[in-house]
Every structure is written in C-alpha cells, then in structure tokens.
Scaffold this motif. Structure first.
Motif, PDB file in Angstrom:
ATOM      1  N   PRO A   9      14.154 -64.825 -85.135  1.00  0.00           N
ATOM      2  CA  PRO A   9      12.802 -64.478 -85.579  1.00  0.00           C
ATOM      3  C   PRO A   9      12.212 -63.334 -84.751  1.00  0.00           C
ATOM      4  O   PRO A   9      12.485 -63.211 -83.559  1.00  0.00           O
ATOM      5  CB  PRO A   9      12.002 -65.757 -85.384  1.00  0.00           C
ATOM      6  CG  PRO A   9      12.831 -66.650 -84.551  1.00  0.00           C
ATOM      7  CD  PRO A   9      14.230 -66.152 -84.571  1.00  0.00           C
ATOM      8  N   THR A  10      11.391 -62.554 -85.408  1.00  0.00           N
ATOM      9  CA  THR A  10      10.682 -61.470 -84.731  1.00  0.00           C
ATOM     10  C   THR A  10       9.573 -62.081 -83.877  1.00  0.00           C
ATOM     11  O   THR A  10       9.203 -63.255 -84.057  1.00  0.00           O
ATOM     12  CB  THR A  10      10.051 -60.512 -85.752  1.00  0.00           C
ATOM     13  OG1 THR A  10       9.022 -61.217 -86.459  1.00  0.00           O
ATOM     14  CG2 THR A  10      11.089 -59.950 -86.717  1.00  0.00           C
ATOM     15  N   PRO A  11       8.989 -61.311 -82.946  1.00  0.00           N
ATOM     16  CA  PRO A  11       7.857 -61.834 -82.167  1.00  0.00           C
ATOM     17  C   PRO A  11       6.704 -62.313 -83.060  1.00  0.00           C
ATOM     18  O   PRO A  11       6.099 -63.350 -82.781  1.00  0.00           O
ATOM     19  CB  PRO A  11       7.432 -60.644 -81.299  1.00  0.00           C
ATOM     20  CG  PRO A  11       8.699 -59.860 -81.117  1.00  0.00           C
ATOM     21  CD  PRO A  11       9.421 -59.994 -82.438  1.00  0.00           C
ATOM     22  N   GLN A  12       6.422 -61.593 -84.141  1.00  0.00           N
ATOM     23  CA  GLN A  12       5.359 -62.032 -85.051  1.00  0.00           C
ATOM     24  C   GLN A  12       5.724 -63.344 -85.739  1.00  0.00           C
ATOM     25  O   GLN A  12       4.876 -64.224 -85.890  1.00  0.00           O
ATOM     26  CB  GLN A  12       5.078 -60.964 -86.101  1.00  0.00           C
ATOM     27  CG  GLN A  12       4.264 -59.811 -85.588  1.00  0.00           C
ATOM     28  CD  GLN A  12       3.868 -58.879 -86.721  1.00  0.00           C
ATOM     29  OE1 GLN A  12       4.581 -58.746 -87.704  1.00  0.00           O
ATOM     30  NE2 GLN A  12       2.713 -58.235 -86.561  1.00  0.00           N
ATOM     31  N   GLU A  13       6.972 -63.468 -86.154  1.00  0.00           N
ATOM     32  CA  GLU A  13       7.418 -64.716 -86.789  1.00  0.00           C
ATOM     33  C   GLU A  13       7.355 -65.876 -85.807  1.00  0.00           C
ATOM     34  O   GLU A  13       6.943 -66.984 -86.172  1.00  0.00           O
ATOM     35  CB  GLU A  13       8.842 -64.555 -87.331  1.00  0.00           C
ATOM     36  CG  GLU A  13       8.929 -63.634 -88.525  1.00  0.00           C
ATOM     37  CD  GLU A  13      10.356 -63.279 -88.902  1.00  0.00           C
ATOM     38  OE1 GLU A  13      10.589 -63.029 -90.102  1.00  0.00           O
ATOM     39  OE2 GLU A  13      11.243 -63.240 -88.012  1.00  0.00           O
ATOM     40  N   ARG A  14       7.726 -65.634 -84.553  1.00  0.00           N
ATOM     41  CA  ARG A  14       7.646 -66.690 -83.529  1.00  0.00           C
ATOM     42  C   ARG A  14       6.202 -67.120 -83.317  1.00  0.00           C
ATOM     43  O   ARG A  14       5.901 -68.306 -83.183  1.00  0.00           O
ATOM     44  CB  ARG A  14       8.288 -66.229 -82.224  1.00  0.00           C
ATOM     45  CG  ARG A  14       9.790 -66.315 -82.235  1.00  0.00           C
ATOM     46  CD  ARG A  14      10.394 -66.207 -80.831  1.00  0.00           C
ATOM     47  NE  ARG A  14      10.036 -64.980 -80.128  1.00  0.00           N
ATOM     48  CZ  ARG A  14      10.683 -63.815 -80.237  1.00  0.00           C
ATOM     49  NH1 ARG A  14      11.731 -63.719 -81.025  1.00  0.00           N
ATOM     50  NH2 ARG A  14      10.292 -62.768 -79.553  1.00  0.00           N
TER      51      ARG A  14
END
Length: 127
Positions: A9-14
C-alpha cells in the motif's frame, strides 16, 4: 510475476486503512458494549418484575445482531425477514463457510476449547 500477492500500500492507502480500522474497532466495541448492556437490562428488569426466568444470555443478543445484520446486508427487512437477495445471502454464507474451513477446521485440535452452544432467539428450550 506472482498475481496472488498483495501490492504494497501507498502511504495514503496506509493512512486510509488506519483510519478505517480504528473506526471499525470502535464500532465493534460499541456493539459488544450494547450487547452486554442489553443482557444486564433484561436481568435487572426480570428481577425487578419478580419473574422466575433465567436471564437472557449475551449469545441471544449476539445472534439477534447477526441475524438483523445478515438480513440488512442482503437487502431485506430485519423485522419481517422478507425482501433479501438470495444471491448476496449465498455469498455471505460462503464467506462464513470459508472462515470455518480455513481458520477453524484446520486448526481445531490445537486452538479451540469446547464452548456451550449459543441459544437461538425464539427457541425457549435453550434459554
């Protein structure tokens, strides 16, 4: 390339997942607290009324939540149990079966302790 793996996951998804999981945990804690409160309320009111009945178990209220949630998830009316989509119901049941088969049956001997069956609402012989 392995198509069975999950992407990182990307930082935004996390961040999104952390927010969603915190809300989910809070919601589940509230549901469990409501079940406990309902059980205590019935016990108090039965005693206050001088009735000689066994108190309603938390399992009864857990089942009531499960049934109403299942019917709503399937698009039905939890008061009448009508109007649900049987295909959605089958998907939910299949998901439950997969949990049993994957997490419980394969590990039964090592991790489970026998528990008393939960009573079914409306079945007076179990209450």
């Amino acid at each position: 390339m392995n198509t069975d793996s999950c992407p990182i996951p990307t930082p935004q998804e996390r961040s999104f997942l952390a927010i969603q999981q915190a809300a989910e945990q809070t919601m589940l804690e509230k549901v469990l607290r409501a079940i406990s409160d309902a059980t205590a309320e019935v016990t108090r009111n039965v005693q206050y009324a001088g009735l000689e009945f066994e108190p309603t178990s938390e399992g009864y209220f857990m089942f009531a939540v499960q049934q109403a949630t299942f019917v709503r998830l399937c698009g039905g009316n939890p008061d009448t149990l009508r109007g649900g989509n049987p295909e959605v119901g089958e998907h939910v049941i299949r998901n439950c079966r997969n949990i049993i088969d994957t997490y419980w049956k394969s590990h039964t001997a090592q991790t489970t302790v026998p528990r008393k069956a939960l009573p079914v609402p409306g079945n007076r012989s179990q209450q």
